[in-house]
Design a protein around this motif. Structure first.
Motif, PDB file in Angstrom:
ATOM      1  N   GLY A  69      74.180   0.967 -20.089  1.00 30.42           N
ATOM      2  CA  GLY A  69      74.774  -0.164 -20.765  1.00 30.42           C
ATOM      3  C   GLY A  69      73.840  -1.335 -20.869  1.00 30.42           C
ATOM      4  O   GLY A  69      74.225  -2.400 -21.323  1.00 30.42           O
ATOM      5  N   LEU A  70      72.606  -1.182 -20.429  1.00 37.51           N
ATOM      6  CA  LEU A  70      71.647  -2.280 -20.433  1.00 37.51           C
ATOM      7  C   LEU A  70      70.825  -2.270 -21.713  1.00 37.51           C
ATOM      8  O   LEU A  70      70.403  -3.300 -22.194  1.00 37.51           O
ATOM      9  N   LEU A  71      70.601  -1.074 -22.255  1.00 37.68           N
ATOM     10  CA  LEU A  71      69.846  -0.938 -23.493  1.00 37.68           C
ATOM     11  C   LEU A  71      70.773  -0.331 -24.526  1.00 37.68           C
ATOM     12  O   LEU A  71      71.121   0.838 -24.445  1.00 37.68           O
ATOM     13  N   LEU A  72      71.203  -1.106 -25.487  1.00 38.32           N
ATOM     14  CA  LEU A  72      72.125  -0.613 -26.496  1.00 38.32           C
ATOM     15  C   LEU A  72      71.370  -0.012 -27.664  1.00 38.32           C
ATOM     16  O   LEU A  72      70.202  -0.279 -27.888  1.00 38.32           O
ATOM     17  N   THR A  73      72.063   0.819 -28.442  1.00 37.97           N
ATOM     18  CA  THR A  73      71.423   1.436 -29.586  1.00 37.97           C
ATOM     19  C   THR A  73      71.113   0.408 -30.656  1.00 37.97           C
ATOM     20  O   THR A  73      71.838  -0.572 -30.836  1.00 37.97           O
ATOM     21  N   ILE A  88      75.005 -15.236 -26.579  1.00 35.21           N
ATOM     22  CA  ILE A  88      75.293 -13.971 -25.894  1.00 35.21           C
ATOM     23  C   ILE A  88      74.015 -13.502 -25.204  1.00 35.21           C
ATOM     24  O   ILE A  88      72.981 -13.337 -25.853  1.00 35.21           O
ATOM     25  N   MET A  89      74.094 -13.280 -23.896  1.00 34.83           N
ATOM     26  CA  MET A  89      72.907 -12.956 -23.092  1.00 34.83           C
ATOM     27  C   MET A  89      72.994 -11.531 -22.545  1.00 34.83           C
ATOM     28  O   MET A  89      74.047 -11.100 -22.090  1.00 34.83           O
ATOM     29  N   HIS A  90      71.884 -10.836 -22.597  1.00 33.69           N
ATOM     30  CA  HIS A  90      71.809  -9.413 -22.280  1.00 33.69           C
ATOM     31  C   HIS A  90      71.609  -9.145 -20.794  1.00 33.69           C
ATOM     32  O   HIS A  90      71.394 -10.052 -19.986  1.00 33.69           O
ATOM     33  N   GLY A  91      71.617  -7.863 -20.452  1.00 36.79           N
ATOM     34  CA  GLY A  91      71.442  -7.441 -19.065  1.00 36.79           C
ATOM     35  C   GLY A  91      70.006  -7.132 -18.709  1.00 36.79           C
ATOM     36  O   GLY A  91      69.094  -7.188 -19.544  1.00 36.79           O
ATOM     37  N   THR A  92      69.802  -6.770 -17.442  1.00 38.52           N
ATOM     38  CA  THR A  92      68.482  -6.454 -16.916  1.00 38.52           C
ATOM     39  C   THR A  92      67.843  -5.307 -17.691  1.00 38.52           C
ATOM     40  O   THR A  92      68.492  -4.291 -17.944  1.00 38.52           O
ATOM     41  N   THR A  93      66.600  -5.479 -18.068  1.00 36.36           N
ATOM     42  CA  THR A  93      65.753  -4.561 -18.847  1.00 36.36           C
ATOM     43  C   THR A  93      66.067  -4.580 -20.335  1.00 36.36           C
ATOM     44  O   THR A  93      65.389  -3.922 -21.115  1.00 36.36           O
ATOM     45  N   GLY A  94      67.071  -5.346 -20.767  1.00 34.09           N
ATOM     46  CA  GLY A  94      67.469  -5.353 -22.165  1.00 34.09           C
ATOM     47  C   GLY A  94      66.788  -6.422 -22.986  1.00 34.09           C
ATOM     48  O   GLY A  94      65.790  -7.018 -22.595  1.00 34.09           O
ATOM     49  N   ALA A  95      67.375  -6.688 -24.161  1.00 35.21           N
ATOM     50  CA  ALA A  95      66.898  -7.726 -25.067  1.00 35.21           C
ATOM     51  C   ALA A  95      68.054  -8.146 -25.957  1.00 35.21           C
ATOM     52  O   ALA A  95      69.028  -7.398 -26.119  1.00 35.21           O
ATOM     53  N   ASP A 131      66.150 -13.459 -25.907  1.00 36.28           N
ATOM     54  CA  ASP A 131      65.521 -12.542 -24.956  1.00 36.28           C
ATOM     55  C   ASP A 131      65.201 -13.361 -23.710  1.00 36.28           C
ATOM     56  O   ASP A 131      64.473 -14.361 -23.781  1.00 36.28           O
ATOM     57  N   ALA A 132      65.714 -12.941 -22.574  1.00 37.90           N
ATOM     58  CA  ALA A 132      65.460 -13.666 -21.329  1.00 37.90           C
ATOM     59  C   ALA A 132      63.975 -13.628 -20.977  1.00 37.90           C
ATOM     60  O   ALA A 132      63.233 -12.741 -21.406  1.00 37.90           O
ATOM     61  N   ILE A 133      63.542 -14.597 -20.208  1.00 37.39           N
ATOM     62  CA  ILE A 133      62.167 -14.567 -19.680  1.00 37.39           C
ATOM     63  C   ILE A 133      61.937 -13.208 -19.010  1.00 37.39           C
ATOM     64  O   ILE A 133      62.787 -12.703 -18.275  1.00 37.39           O
ATOM     65  N   GLY A 134      60.781 -12.606 -19.290  1.00 36.53           N
ATOM     66  CA  GLY A 134      60.456 -11.321 -18.691  1.00 36.53           C
ATOM     67  C   GLY A 134      61.044 -10.124 -19.402  1.00 36.53           C
ATOM     68  O   GLY A 134      60.910  -8.994 -18.928  1.00 36.53           O
ATOM     69  N   HIS A 135      61.693 -10.347 -20.540  1.00 36.78           N
ATOM     70  CA  HIS A 135      62.382  -9.284 -21.265  1.00 36.78           C
ATOM     71  C   HIS A 135      62.053  -9.332 -22.756  1.00 36.78           C
ATOM     72  O   HIS A 135      61.699 -10.383 -23.291  1.00 36.78           O
ATOM     73  N   THR A 145      76.429 -10.154 -20.506  1.00 34.94           N
ATOM     74  CA  THR A 145      76.740  -8.898 -19.836  1.00 34.94           C
ATOM     75  C   THR A 145      75.792  -8.672 -18.666  1.00 34.94           C
ATOM     76  O   THR A 145      74.594  -8.853 -18.788  1.00 34.94           O
ATOM     77  N   SER A 146      76.352  -8.300 -17.507  1.00 34.07           N
ATOM     78  CA  SER A 146      75.551  -7.985 -16.324  1.00 34.07           C
ATOM     79  C   SER A 146      74.674  -9.180 -15.936  1.00 34.07           C
ATOM     80  O   SER A 146      75.193 -10.236 -15.583  1.00 34.07           O
TER      81      SER A 146
END
Length: 363
Positions: free
Chosen positions: A13-17, A74-81, A112-116, A161-162
Motif C-alpha cells: 500500500g506504499l507504492l500505488l499503481t 495529500i501525503m504519501h507513505g514510506t518509500t512512496g511518492a 514528495d516528502a524529503i528523501g522520497h 496515509t501511513s
C-alpha cells in the motif's frame, strides 16, 4: 498468474499503481519543483539547496479576499511518492467529476516528502552524508512549498496515509489554524516504539550489516541486506487474510514473494531506505494533541499489522483532540491490512462526513 490487486497488496500500500490514460478522468496532473536554499533541518544540519517535488491536480480557486480556499494536501507513505496517488484505486475514486475530491472543485497538492520520489534524497549523490531528516523537516518543507511557492495560506483539507498520516498529526499541532480538516490514515499519534520500531531498526541493521553496503558507498545495491529490509517491510504491512486467499499454496506464495521482492528491488535504494525508516525516530505528537483545532478523523483498519488495534492507543489519545474522532474499520473481504489506507472505496463515507462537518464549522 496472480491478480494485480494482490501484487498491489504485497507492495504494502506504499507504492500505488501509476495511472493509465483510461484512468485519468480528472484534469491532467502537473509536476513542479521548489528549491529551498540553505534549508536547515531539525538536526541543525543544512543543505545548500533542498528540492521539493510535487504534483498538482486541478486549479487554485480564490475567495473574495483573493485567498486560495480549495487546497487539499495529500501525503504519501514510506518509500512512496505523491504521484502514486494518481492510480485508479485512489484518484479514480476521489478526483473525478462529482467525486469527493473532484479536481474541478479542489486544488489537490501531492508533495514528495524529503528523501522520497523526485525530492532531494541521499541517492542523489550525498549518500550517508545527507542530513538526517525527520517528519518535522518534511512538514516544514511542505508548509513552505504551500505558502511560498503555491500561494496557499490555508488548506481545505490535510490528509495522508501511513507516514503521510503521521505527518498529518504533526501538521495539526504545528499549524493548527492552517486547515479546515485533518484525516490521518493508518497511523498513531505516539512515539514509534515496540514492534514498530524494532522492525524498522531490523531493516536498517540488515542493510548496514551487509559487507556490500560499504558504509553507503556501494556501486551496486547490497542485495542481501536489502532483501532483509524488504522482508521487514512486507511483514509490517501484510494482510494475513488476503495473502492466504490469494496464495493458498506453497507455489503461489513463493511466486508472489519473488515478484514482490523483484518489484521492490527495482524501486528501492538501500541508503534511501535507511533514511526513510529512521525518519520517524523522534516522532511523537502525543504531548501536543490538545493544540489541534480542526476537526480530525483518524482512520485505521482492524487488520493493520503496523498499527494493531489491540494496542488501544488511539482510544486514549483521541480524547486529547478537541474535535477528534477515531474510526476503526472492521476486517472484511475488502480490507487489505495497512494498505487499506489507499482504498477510499472503503473509507470514503467518512471523508464525506468530515468534509461536511468541517464546512459547517466554518459557517
Amino acid at each position: 498468474m496472480l491478480p494485480p490487486r494482490f501484487l498491489l497488496l504485497l507492495a504494502c500500500g506504499l507504492l500505488l499503481t501509476a495511472p493509465s490514460p483510461a484512468q485519468t478522468r480528472y484534469p491532467t496532473p502537473v509536476e513542479g519543483d521548489f528549491t529551498l536554499p540553505r534549508f536547515q533541518f531539525a538536526s541543525g544540519e543544512t543543505l545548500p539547496a533542498l528540492n521539493v517535488h510535487y504534483t498538482t491536480v486541478g486549479q487554485p480557486r480564490k475567495d473574495g479576499k483573493g485567498r486560495i480556499n480549495n487546497a487539499v494536501v495529500i501525503m504519501h507513505g514510506t518509500t512512496g511518492a505523491g504521484a502514486n496517488f494518481l492510480g485508479e484505486q485512489f484518484a479514480g475514486h476521489l478526483f473525478g467529476p462529482g467525486q469527493l475530491l473532484d479536481a474541478a472543485k479542489y486544488y489537490i497538492i501531492l508533495p514528495d516528502a524529503i528523501g522520497h520520489g523526485k525530492s532531494s534524497r541521499p541517492s542523489n549523490g550525498l549518500r550517508m552524508q545527507f542530513p538526517k531528516y525527520t517528519y518535522d523537516d518534511m512538514v516544514t518543507a511542505n508548509h513552505r512549498l504551500l505558502t511560498e511557492k503555491l500561494g496557499v495560506a490555508h488548506a481545505r483539507l490535510v490528509m495522508g496515509t501511513s507516514m503521510g498520516g503521521m505527518e498529518t498529526w504533526v501538521w495539526g499541532y504545528r499549524y493548527p489554524d492552517f486547515m479546515d480538516a485533518l484525516m490521518p490514515l493508518a497511523s498513531l499519534p505516539v512515539e514509534i516504539a515496540g514492534r514498530n520500531r524494532m522492525l524498522r531498526k531490523m531493516a536498517i541493521d540488515l542493510i548496514e550489516m551487509d559487507p556490500e553496503w560499504k558504509g553507503g558507498a556501494y556501486t551496486t545495491e547490497p542485495k542481501t541486506g536489502l532483501t532483509g529490509a524488504i522482508s521487514s517491510l512486507i511483514f509490517m504491512t501484510s494482510s494475513p487474510k488476503q495473502m492466504q486467499k490469494a496464495a493458498p499454496t506453497r507455489e503461489l506464495a513463493e511466486a508472489a514473494l519473488a515478484k514482490t521482492e523483484a518489484r521492490f528491488f527495482g524501486s528501492l535504494d538501500a541508503n534511501d531506505m535507511i533514511y526513510q525508516f529512521d525518519a520517524s525516530r523522534d516522532y511523537n505528537p502525543a504531548p501536543h494533541l490538545a493544540a489541534i483545532k480542526a476537526p480530525l478523523f483518524a482512520i485505521n483498519s482492524a487488520d493493520d499489522q503496523v498499527n494493531p488495534p489491540e494496542l488501544g492507543i488511539l482510544e486514549t489519545e483521541i480524547k486529547k483532540v478537541n474535535k477528534g474522532r477515531y474510526i476503526l474499520l472492521p476486517i472484511t473481504d475488502l480490507t487489505t491490512g495497512h494498505g487499506t489506507h489507499s482504498n477510499p472505496a472503503i473509507w470514503g463515507q467518512y471523508l464525506q462526513e468530515l468534509l461536511s462537518l468541517s464546512e459547517k464549522s466554518k459557517l
